[in-house]
Scaffold this motif. Structure first.
Motif, short mmCIF file in Angstrom:
data_model
loop_
_atom_site.label_atom_id
_atom_site.label_comp_id
_atom_site.label_asym_id
_atom_site.label_seq_id
_atom_site.Cartn_x
_atom_site.Cartn_y
_atom_site.Cartn_z
N MET A 165 -6.46 -1.53 -5.75
CA MET A 165 -5.47 -0.59 -6.45
C MET A 165 -5.78 -0.57 -8.12
O MET A 165 -5.48 0.61 -8.64
N ASN A 216 -7.42 2.44 -10.25
CA ASN A 216 -6.96 3.19 -11.58
C ASN A 216 -7.81 3.01 -12.72
O ASN A 216 -7.82 4.09 -13.33
N TRP A 231 0.76 -1.25 -0.09
CA TRP A 231 0.15 0.04 -0.22
C TRP A 231 0.88 1.11 0.04
O TRP A 231 0.56 2.06 -0.70
N PHE A 234 -5.16 4.40 1.18
CA PHE A 234 -3.98 3.35 0.93
C PHE A 234 -3.36 3.62 2.28
O PHE A 234 -2.96 2.52 2.99
N PHE A 240 -5.07 -5.68 -1.77
CA PHE A 240 -4.52 -4.68 -2.45
C PHE A 240 -4.40 -4.48 -4.12
O PHE A 240 -4.60 -3.48 -4.56
N ASN A 265 0.63 6.68 -7.66
CA ASN A 265 -0.45 7.02 -7.61
C ASN A 265 -0.71 8.63 -7.15
O ASN A 265 -1.40 9.17 -7.88
N ALA A 294 -5.40 7.48 -2.99
CA ALA A 294 -3.90 7.14 -2.95
C ALA A 294 -3.15 7.44 -1.78
O ALA A 294 -2.26 6.90 -1.35
N ALA A 301 2.52 1.42 -3.43
CA ALA A 301 1.50 1.93 -4.41
C ALA A 301 1.35 3.37 -4.33
O ALA A 301 0.95 4.29 -5.27
#
Lengths: 288, 648
Positions: free
Chosen positions: B455, B459, B377, B424, B451, B384, B420, B380
């Motif tokens: 994720m 997107n 997380w 996250f 996740f 992002n 994000a 990422a």
């Protein structure tokens, strides 16, 4: 495996970009048809360049670091060093953003100031009063003494001063292909100068939520050649019906109406930019 | 008032909600009675002043609200999947996006962050509780009843429908005559008071209760971000309090602060709202930066790179967050000079944020990166959030913003930074600190499933929205016509939203699965952590630390482990520990707040006044309360410590 996943993830936005190139003809903001929209388009393109640069730098660094420094069996006894920081590096990545921000700020400020004035100084601008009401747009041409609802005709290559007000919730007057928006607010008079470079029909809509039928607050901007526009004005002046106070009241009632055309304007008896403050209690019978 | 004005009627979805609410309540009452858990509920939870339990309650509420806000989101996506859909009518859609926004920001993101900070901050600074435990309980219960009051709106009286920004004059009586926006004004006010008290509480806690040796510049990064967040709360929330009070006056007593008549000024609301609203988004993003800093440092096995620069950049961001609010309405026509000023201040935020991004990348560099769920997380977050950040800079450019404003470009941007960034971080923090709350870990395999689903779904859902914005699609439209060419991207976005929903379900399953089969954390330090919370047992003993640790440097617990001894407890040094007593009063006062609020919403002033008298009574009783806590004996501490294996 994870490495592959990460690569794939970082490619995701890019693949979407490719997918999107198919529908780019719909991207009105990227299809400017007037100097205002063009100024904004140039600014957008200029900024996108920098943004892509930042994205590429961060994504590459990110991928490299993750691949190189992930926990691997062959470096099981590796112990990361104790480092507090690096002043030189930190200065570098403070200064680079400052440079980028400066490079964006200068044209932004220039454009922001430029958009307040008509591009063509030698041409006399056309003034149109725009009134947002629940849920329709009313366009008054004070000089031509005509009024339209939910559509507006303008001559090409002439700056148009849209003077915006509202008799209800805040709406935002937006014609993406001609230029960015501005709020139409009760008791206020904001001004948005737009200009069309070529004849054509351009979609306009409200961009600020104003209640139940907000989604239907669309209007058409029809840019015509100067001759066609003059012809249209004359025709409206001669053939369109008169707008009465009573008719105007019914138009202001909350709801959706179709297109309408009149050979006079409501400005003769009410100026919303001034009267909003008081007319709630006055007896002129305007009922929103 | 007729009963069909009191209850919302006519919508099958609402009837289904009614049924499920009634069934859930019956179910909860039945389970509590059947297993004889009422007393347990009262003693262990409703009256607790323990920061860890309060934190857990915050997080449970936040997850529930994430569910509610997520259902709202899925309903919206369903409606927008195809042009001219008839799934929701405009009124229902307007209510749903209003509650989605309000709930996600104020009743999901805030309490999730506040929950984590409740659990972690006292542990990180080596304290036994917060400075004002009683106040802390009151903060939680005020937030909770505020959230409940807001949530019942959709079945009783009708939801607010003027957007989470509630711009006037739309949100005024003239255009929103129902009780919906009363709920907005009153419920936010109640939970806002709770948040303000949390800000004061944690500011004092961090400034006054750190372990000996922990100077400000030796504080863990998460604690630093919370300290700054508290400052933001203390400066920003009074503005919301005042704005909501004026709104309440306008709606209940026909004052004319924001109305269209008698000199009211609708733009004043927008200004007040965003003077609070912009710092507010930093209130949820700065702690997220702190969470990522902790996790990145732990799983890279490295000290945070450029700690000082990280601290300065948080302070810089916090300062700037108060002088950028006009960027939420460049289109209000304030003039080129004003817009230019706010344009530049907004873009300037990119500088400290950029510094942070690079410092995280360089923390990872030369590290030994372990890809745990918490770390995934956190990692990422970087790419992002950068996408969200750079589009934020694009929005900051006033002249260009005229083209992005209120379009889906904006929607994409703020979901990229808020999901994000904050969401996250909440998930990362949840996985990371879960053993501290419950004594067991969340399952890593399921965690990774969550996740990737969430994720990737995120997107797919939000990236196309940037382009929908450029196509002219504006926010808050309940439908659109077929000829505009928006359909394909809307379909894609809906697919992404569904993936996110599945991710959330996996997360909930993971919580259940791990409670039953999850790995118990016997060490108290499952991740080889660096900060003091990992020196405690899992779950943490009631009093946190049997002996208050001494701090000599950043990453205090890491130092202790490097020195070869870990955190040792010398039984000779044990002293009785002073702890605050439980109290039911915060809960009861908050119930009174609920009824006072409910009375105000429906203008039942008798009810409001009676409930207000109960609130005052609660305050008076508190003033004469001479219960100053109790002591835990040395024997009991020894027993507890031996049980958890931390003692000698």
């Amino acid at each position: 495996m994870k490495q592959k996943m990460w690569k794939w993830v970082s490619l995701l936005p890019l693949s979407l970009l490719l997918l999107l190139s198919g529908c780019s003809e719909n991207m009105l903001v990227l299809q400017p048809k007037g100097p205002v929209a063009k100024t904004q388009y140039d600014l957008i393109v200029w900024s996108v360049g920098f943004m892509l640069f930042i994205i590429v730098v961060v994504f590459v660094l990110f991928a490299v670091v993750l691949i190189r420094y992930r926990e691997k069996p062959e470096r099981a006894d590796y112990e990361p060093p104790e480092e507090e920081g690096n002043t030189l590096l930190e200065i570098i990545w403070t200064v680079i953003p400052i440079i980028i921000v400066t490079a964006l700020a200068i044209p932004t400020v220039k454009a922001t100031f430029a958009l307040e004035k008509p591009v063509k100084k030698e041409v006399k601008p056309l003034t149109i009063q725009v009134t947002a009401a629940n849920w329709k747009w009313i366009f008054s041409y004070p000089e031509q003494n005509i009024e339209t609802v939910n559509y507006v005709n303008i001559p090409e290559d002439v700056p148009v001063k849209f003077q915006l007000t509202s008799v209800g919730p805040i709406n935002s007057f937006w014609v993406p292909q001609l230029g960015g928006q501005k709020y139409a607010m009760d008791g206020m008079n904001t001004e948005l100068i737009l200009q069309a470079d070529e004849p054509g029909s351009y979609m306009g809509r409200s961009a600020n939520f104003s209640g139940k039928e907000f989604a239907h607050m669309e209007f058409e901007v029809l840019a015509q050649t100067k001759d066609d526009f003059a012809k249209w004005v004359k025709e409206v002046q001669q053939t369109a019906p008169k707008l009465s106070k009573k008719k105007y009241e019914t138009i202001l009632q909350p709801g959706i109406v179709g297109r309408m055309t009149f050979s006079n304007t409501h400005l003769a008896w009410i100026d919303h930019t001034k009267q909003n403050r008081h007319y709630m209690n006055s007896d002129d019978g305007i009922n929103r | 008032m007729k009963w069909n004005e009191f209850f919302v009627t006519g919508q099958p979805l609402i009837y289904a909600a009614d049924v499920s609410i009634v069934l859930t309540v019956i179910g909860i009452v039945f389970i509590l009675t059947y297993f004889k858990k009422w007393k347990w509920l009262w003693n262990e939870w409703l009256t607790t002043v323990d920061h860890k339990k309060i934190g857990v309650m915050y997080i449970i509420s936040a997850v529930l609200m994430l569910f509610r806000g997520g259902v709202d989101a899925l309903l919206m996506r369903a409606q927008l999947t195809a042009p001219n859909m008839k799934f929701l009518d405009s009124q229902h859609y307007n209510e749903i996006f209003t509650t989605h926004g309000t709930i996600m920001i104020l009743f999901m993101a805030m309490p999730f962050i506040i929950g984590l900070m409740n659990i972690v901050v006292p542990l990180q600074i080596g304290a036994r509780d917060v400075a004002y435990p009683y106040l802390n309980a009151l903060s939680f219960w005020l937030f909770f009843v505020g959230a409940m009051l807001f949530n019942i709106a959709f079945v009783i009286g009708g939801s607010p429908d003027a957007g989470w920004t509630a711009y006037f004059p739309l949100a005024g009586n003239e255009f929103s005559p129902g009780v919906g926006n009363n709920y907005y004004a009153v419920a936010l006010q109640i939970s806002g008071i709770g948040t303000l008290m949390t800000g004061i509480n944690f500011l004092v806690t961090i400034l006054k209760m750190r372990a000996p040796g922990m100077t400000l510049m030796r504080m863990p990064m998460f604690t630093w971000t919370i300290l700054i967040t508290c400052v933001l709360i203390i400066f920003a929330f009074p503005v919301l309090t005042v704005a909501l009070a004026l709104m309440t006056f306008d709606r209940l007593f026909d004052t004319q602060f924001f109305t269209m008549a008698n000199g009211g000024m609708s733009m004043l609301w927008a200004n007040l709202f965003w003077i609070w609203g912009h710092p507010e988004v930093y209130i949820v993003i700065l702690p997220s930066f702190g969470i990522f800093s902790e996790i990145v440092s732990t799983f890279a096995r490295k000290r945070l790179f450029g700690y000082k620069a990280m601290v300065y950049s948080i302070v810089g961001i916090a300062f700037l967050s108060f002088i950028v609010w006009v960027h939420h309405f460049f289109t209000m026509g304030a003039g080129a000079a004003v817009n230019s000023f706010f344009s530049i201040t907004t873009m300037a935020i990119a500088i400290p944020t950029g510094v942070k991004i690079f410092n995280w990348l360089f923390t990872l560099r030369k590290g030994k990166i372990r890809f745990t769920t918490a770390m995934l997380w956190s990692l990422a977050f970087i790419p992002n959030f950068v996408i969200g950040g750079v589009t934020g800079v694009m929005l900051a450019m006033a002249a260009a913003d005229y083209q992005y404003h209120n379009s889906y470009f904006l929607i994409a941007h703020f979901h990229y930074v808020l999901i994000a960034g904050t969401v996250f971080a909440c998930f990362a923090g949840l996985h990371y600190w879960y053993p501290k709350m419950f004594g067991h870990l969340l399952n890593e395999r399921l965690g990774k499933w969550t996740f990737w689903l969430f994720m990737i779904g995120f997107n797919i859902c939000f990236f196309p929205m940037y382009f929908l914005g450029l196509m002219g699609m504006t926010r808050r439209m309940y439908t659109y016509s077929a000829g505009l060419g928006w359909t394909p991207l809307n379909v894609v976005a809906t697919v992404g939203a569904v993936l996110m929903g599945i991710g959330f379900i996996v997360l909930c399953y993971n919580i259940y699965y791990s409670a039953r089969y999850g790995e118990r954390d016997m060490t108290g330090d499952p991740w080889d952590g660096r900060t003091l919370e990992w020196a405690t047992s899992s779950p943490v003993a009631h009093y946190n630390f049997a002996v208050i640790p001494e701090v000599t440097d950043l990453d205090a617990y890491w130092r202790m482990k490097k020195a070869g001894k870990g955190f040792e407890i010398d039984e000779e040094k044990l002293k009785p520990i002073h702890m605050p007593s439980n109290s039911g009063r915060p809960f009861l006062i908050s119930i009174a707040f609920f009824f006072a609020g409910f009375g105000l919403v429906f203008k039942w002033f008798t009810l409001a006044i009676i409930a207000a008298l109960f609130i005052v009574l609660g305050l008076i009783l508190r003033s004469f309360d001479d219960d100053d806590g109790y002591y835990i004996s040395v024997d009991e501490i020894k027993r507890t410590e031996r049980l958890t294996g931390k003692g000698a």
